[in-house]
Design a protein around this motif. Structure first.
Motif, PDB file in Angstrom:
ATOM      1  N   HIS A 194       0.681  -1.194   0.056  1.00  0.00           N
ATOM      2  CA  HIS A 194       0.113   0.026   0.038  1.00  0.00           C
ATOM      3  C   HIS A 194       0.902   1.220   0.048  1.00  0.00           C
ATOM      4  CE1 HIS A 194      -3.409   2.676   0.653  1.00  0.00           C
ATOM      5  NE2 HIS A 194      -2.848   3.126   1.817  1.00  0.00           N
ATOM      6  N   LYS A 195       1.882   1.368   0.865  1.00  0.00           N
ATOM      7  CA  LYS A 195       2.710   2.565   0.874  1.00  0.00           C
ATOM      8  C   LYS A 195       3.477   2.576  -0.469  1.00  0.00           C
ATOM      9  CE  LYS A 195       6.416   4.646   3.525  1.00  0.00           C
ATOM     10  NZ  LYS A 195       7.702   4.502   4.537  1.00  0.00           N
ATOM     11  N   TYR A 196       4.187   1.801  -0.947  1.00  0.00           N
ATOM     12  CA  TYR A 196       4.788   1.630  -2.070  1.00  0.00           C
ATOM     13  C   TYR A 196       4.023   2.297  -3.288  1.00  0.00           C
ATOM     14  CZ  TYR A 196       8.382   0.297  -5.515  1.00  0.00           C
ATOM     15  OH  TYR A 196       9.166   0.534  -6.483  1.00  0.00           O
ATOM     16  N   HIS A 197       2.751   1.561  -3.287  1.00  0.00           N
ATOM     17  CA  HIS A 197       1.765   2.187  -4.792  1.00  0.00           C
ATOM     18  C   HIS A 197       1.580   3.514  -4.244  1.00  0.00           C
ATOM     19  CE1 HIS A 197       0.572  -2.249  -5.363  1.00  0.00           C
ATOM     20  NE2 HIS A 197       1.709  -1.949  -6.126  1.00  0.00           N
ATOM     21  N   ALA A 198       1.360   3.975  -2.922  1.00  0.00           N
ATOM     22  CA  ALA A 198       1.001   5.344  -2.664  1.00  0.00           C
ATOM     23  C   ALA A 198       2.128   6.322  -3.033  1.00  0.00           C
ATOM     24  CB  ALA A 198       0.526   5.554  -1.201  1.00  0.00           C
ATOM     25  N   GLN A 199       3.400   5.855  -2.744  1.00  0.00           N
ATOM     26  CA  GLN A 199       4.544   6.855  -3.417  1.00  0.00           C
ATOM     27  C   GLN A 199       4.609   6.953  -4.622  1.00  0.00           C
ATOM     28  OE1 GLN A 199       7.257   4.273  -0.876  1.00  0.00           O
ATOM     29  NE2 GLN A 199       8.146   6.008  -0.145  1.00  0.00           N
ATOM     30  N   VAL A 200       4.423   5.830  -5.521  1.00  0.00           N
ATOM     31  CA  VAL A 200       4.382   5.807  -7.083  1.00  0.00           C
ATOM     32  C   VAL A 200       3.332   6.597  -7.496  1.00  0.00           C
ATOM     33  CG1 VAL A 200       4.226   4.263  -9.135  1.00  0.00           C
ATOM     34  CG2 VAL A 200       5.749   3.525  -7.092  1.00  0.00           C
ATOM     35  N   PHE A 201       2.043   6.396  -7.065  1.00  0.00           N
ATOM     36  CA  PHE A 201       1.230   7.240  -7.598  1.00  0.00           C
ATOM     37  C   PHE A 201       1.188   8.866  -7.158  1.00  0.00           C
ATOM     38  CE2 PHE A 201      -0.631   3.606  -9.016  1.00  0.00           C
ATOM     39  CZ  PHE A 201      -2.030   3.628  -9.347  1.00  0.00           C
ATOM     40  N   GLN A 202       1.603   9.222  -5.977  1.00  0.00           N
ATOM     41  CA  GLN A 202       1.997  10.576  -5.695  1.00  0.00           C
ATOM     42  C   GLN A 202       2.989  11.069  -6.574  1.00  0.00           C
ATOM     43  OE1 GLN A 202       2.841  11.671  -1.305  1.00  0.00           O
ATOM     44  NE2 GLN A 202       4.938  12.293  -2.307  1.00  0.00           N
ATOM     45  N   ALA A 203       4.130  10.524  -6.829  1.00  0.00           N
ATOM     46  CA  ALA A 203       5.162  10.816  -7.891  1.00  0.00           C
ATOM     47  C   ALA A 203       4.316  11.435  -9.142  1.00  0.00           C
ATOM     48  CB  ALA A 203       6.082   9.905  -8.038  1.00  0.00           C
ATOM     49  N   LEU A 204       3.605  10.377  -9.700  1.00  0.00           N
ATOM     50  CA  LEU A 204       2.783  10.446 -10.908  1.00  0.00           C
ATOM     51  C   LEU A 204       2.077  11.788 -10.863  1.00  0.00           C
ATOM     52  CD1 LEU A 204       2.231   6.798 -11.975  1.00  0.00           C
ATOM     53  CD2 LEU A 204       3.713   8.398 -13.256  1.00  0.00           C
ATOM     54  N   ARG A 205       1.265  11.829  -9.880  1.00  0.00           N
ATOM     55  CA  ARG A 205       0.331  12.688  -9.800  1.00  0.00           C
ATOM     56  C   ARG A 205       0.825  14.360  -9.715  1.00  0.00           C
ATOM     57  NH1 ARG A 205      -1.372  12.909  -4.345  1.00  0.00           N
ATOM     58  NH2 ARG A 205      -0.539  14.933  -4.183  1.00  0.00           N
ATOM     59  N   ILE A 206       2.193  14.508  -8.879  1.00  0.00           N
ATOM     60  CA  ILE A 206       2.847  15.692  -8.840  1.00  0.00           C
ATOM     61  C   ILE A 206       3.521  15.875 -10.177  1.00  0.00           C
ATOM     62  CG2 ILE A 206       5.072  16.542  -7.841  1.00  0.00           C
ATOM     63  CD1 ILE A 206       4.528  15.275  -5.403  1.00  0.00           C
ATOM     64  N   GLU A 207       3.861  15.040 -11.178  1.00  0.00           N
ATOM     65  CA  GLU A 207       4.365  15.409 -12.263  1.00  0.00           C
ATOM     66  C   GLU A 207       3.299  15.772 -13.242  1.00  0.00           C
ATOM     67  OE1 GLU A 207       7.223  15.593 -15.428  1.00  0.00           O
ATOM     68  OE2 GLU A 207       7.438  15.750 -13.391  1.00  0.00           O
ATOM     69  N   VAL A 208       2.382  14.822 -13.154  1.00  0.00           N
ATOM     70  CA  VAL A 208       0.921  15.432 -14.204  1.00  0.00           C
ATOM     71  C   VAL A 208       0.503  16.666 -14.027  1.00  0.00           C
ATOM     72  CG1 VAL A 208      -1.278  14.671 -14.835  1.00  0.00           C
ATOM     73  CG2 VAL A 208       0.551  12.927 -14.770  1.00  0.00           C
ATOM     74  N   ASN A 209       0.483  17.083 -13.213  1.00  0.00           N
ATOM     75  CA  ASN A 209      -0.119  18.331 -12.520  1.00  0.00           C
ATOM     76  C   ASN A 209       0.693  19.520 -12.178  1.00  0.00           C
ATOM     77  OD1 ASN A 209      -3.285  17.300 -12.434  1.00  0.00           O
ATOM     78  ND2 ASN A 209      -2.329  16.068 -10.993  1.00  0.00           N
ATOM     79  N   ARG A 210       2.126  19.168 -12.238  1.00  0.00           N
ATOM     80  CA  ARG A 210       3.051  20.473 -11.927  1.00  0.00           C
ATOM     81  C   ARG A 210       2.813  20.709 -10.674  1.00  0.00           C
ATOM     82  NH1 ARG A 210       2.211  24.714 -14.495  1.00  0.00           N
ATOM     83  NH2 ARG A 210       4.531  25.582 -14.205  1.00  0.00           N
ATOM     84  N   GLU A 211       2.594  19.974  -9.733  1.00  0.00           N
ATOM     85  CA  GLU A 211       2.068  20.518  -8.255  1.00  0.00           C
ATOM     86  C   GLU A 211       2.974  21.218  -7.714  1.00  0.00           C
ATOM     87  OE1 GLU A 211       0.331  17.540  -5.842  1.00  0.00           O
ATOM     88  OE2 GLU A 211      -0.712  16.578  -7.625  1.00  0.00           O
ATOM     89  N   LEU A 212       4.264  20.967  -7.656  1.00  0.00           N
ATOM     90  CA  LEU A 212       5.268  22.001  -6.743  1.00  0.00           C
ATOM     91  C   LEU A 212       5.701  23.083  -7.662  1.00  0.00           C
ATOM     92  CD1 LEU A 212       7.745  19.005  -5.740  1.00  0.00           C
ATOM     93  CD2 LEU A 212       5.589  19.941  -4.500  1.00  0.00           C
ATOM     94  N   GLU A 213       5.470  23.051  -8.961  1.00  0.00           N
ATOM     95  CA  GLU A 213       5.987  24.347  -9.711  1.00  0.00           C
ATOM     96  C   GLU A 213       4.639  25.236  -9.544  1.00  0.00           C
ATOM     97  OE1 GLU A 213       6.249  21.192 -11.123  1.00  0.00           O
ATOM     98  OE2 GLU A 213       7.544  21.316 -12.942  1.00  0.00           O
TER      99      GLU A 213
END
Length: 305
Positions: A194-213
């Motif tokens: 669960h934790k691993y999948h959550a980390q992978v999905f978080q990374a994809l979501r941040i990239e797709v939505n340019r969240e940090l920028e």
């Protein structure tokens, strides 16, 4: 749609109290979602008070509040300053941001945000962007995938994960959540799926939505937008966001030391109100699991010397 169904607002009272609302003031809720925070803010505003809310997700528009003091702007909060100017607003008394993904987005299987459901790899918050999670998985180079899994997901074996994905897609395009999980199952530590999948999905979501920028763009815009003594209230849900918010509130920049003027005085736009991040109380932690990772920070715009 009822807000409680769409999204349970985290630390509702703490957020609204942090804004230090003036009844005739102008406020901004840059992450409208189900409207829980906005409805509470409106309760504290007088007849001349105004509230502007932002949300790029078309689903959130169904939750618009019928109130003459309220305006919902269908836009990403990275365009905060220009969008407010189009409404004749130059400065405001307070800005609230509840970052991350709403309960509704996680619970809508078709959006591809949650590892609980199978769906196409999407994860776009606005539903119109050309870049979705499927495109990231199937077109990014091994080096780019390594970077986003390591930086945005803090995945321990990011390099081998990236290699596994790039090798698998040579044979077949990876289109769905189930297909991605199947491809990477050999990389997942036993008992920590669960934790691993959550980390992978978080990374994809941040990239797709340019969240940090987008977050950095937003924070920079708050400085000229806020009146002196105006409040900036930001709630984040992972360390990458929280670090940016903490540094900007404390230093007026995202890294490095505070800049100084000719006389050695520190140049920083905010006075930090919350020295430590505020976290949810025990009752809320029991009732709303999403509140466990929430970190609330508050700053006040300083006057010029």
């Amino acid at each position: 749609m009822c807000d409680a169904v769409y999204h349970v607002p985290v630390m509702l009272q703490e957020c609204v109290e942090a804004l230090h609302i003036q009844p005739e003031g102008t406020y901004v809720d840059v992450t409208f979602g189900g409207g829980g925070h906005s409805r509470e803010i409106l309760k504290h505003l007088g007849p001349k008070g105004r509230l502007f809310a932002f949300d790029q997700d078309p689903d959130a528009l169904n939750n618009a509040i019928d109130d003459d003091r309220f305006v919902l702007i269908h836009q990403n909060f990275g365009y905060l300053k220009n969008s407010l100017r189009l409404h004749g607003v130059q400065q405001v008394d307070g800005i609230l941001a509840d970052l991350g993904v709403s309960s509704h987005q996680f619970d809508d299987a078709g959006r591809g945000f949650s590892t609980r459901f199978d769906a196409d790899l999407d994860m776009r918050m606005d539903q119109v962007s050309d870049l979705d999670a499927g495109k990231v998985i199937n077109t990014y180079s091994e080096g780019e995938l390594h970077r986003i899994f390591g930086m945005y997901g803090e995945v321990q074996n990011a390099k081998s994960l990236a290699k596994t994905i790039v090798t698998a897609r040579l044979t077949k395009t990876i289109r769905t959540i189930a297909e991605l999980k199947d491809v990477i199952k050999g990389q997942v530590p036993k008992g920590k799926e669960h934790k691993y999948h959550a980390q992978v999905f978080q990374a994809l979501r941040i990239e797709v939505n340019r969240e940090l920028e987008v977050l950095q763009d937003f924070l920079i815009q708050t400085v000229p937008l806020l009146k002196v003594h105006g409040r900036l209230v930001v709630m984040s849900y992972h360390s990458l966001e929280d670090r940016l918010v903490k540094n900007f509130m404390a230093k007026g920049k995202f890294k490095g030391e505070v800049e100084k003027d000719f006389y050695g005085n520190e140049i920083k736009p905010f006075k930090v109100i919350s020295r430590k991040a505020i976290t949810a109380g025990s009752k809320e932690l029991e009732e709303n699991t999403r509140s466990r990772s929430a970190r609330l920070r508050i700053a006040e715009k300083k006057g010029t010397a």
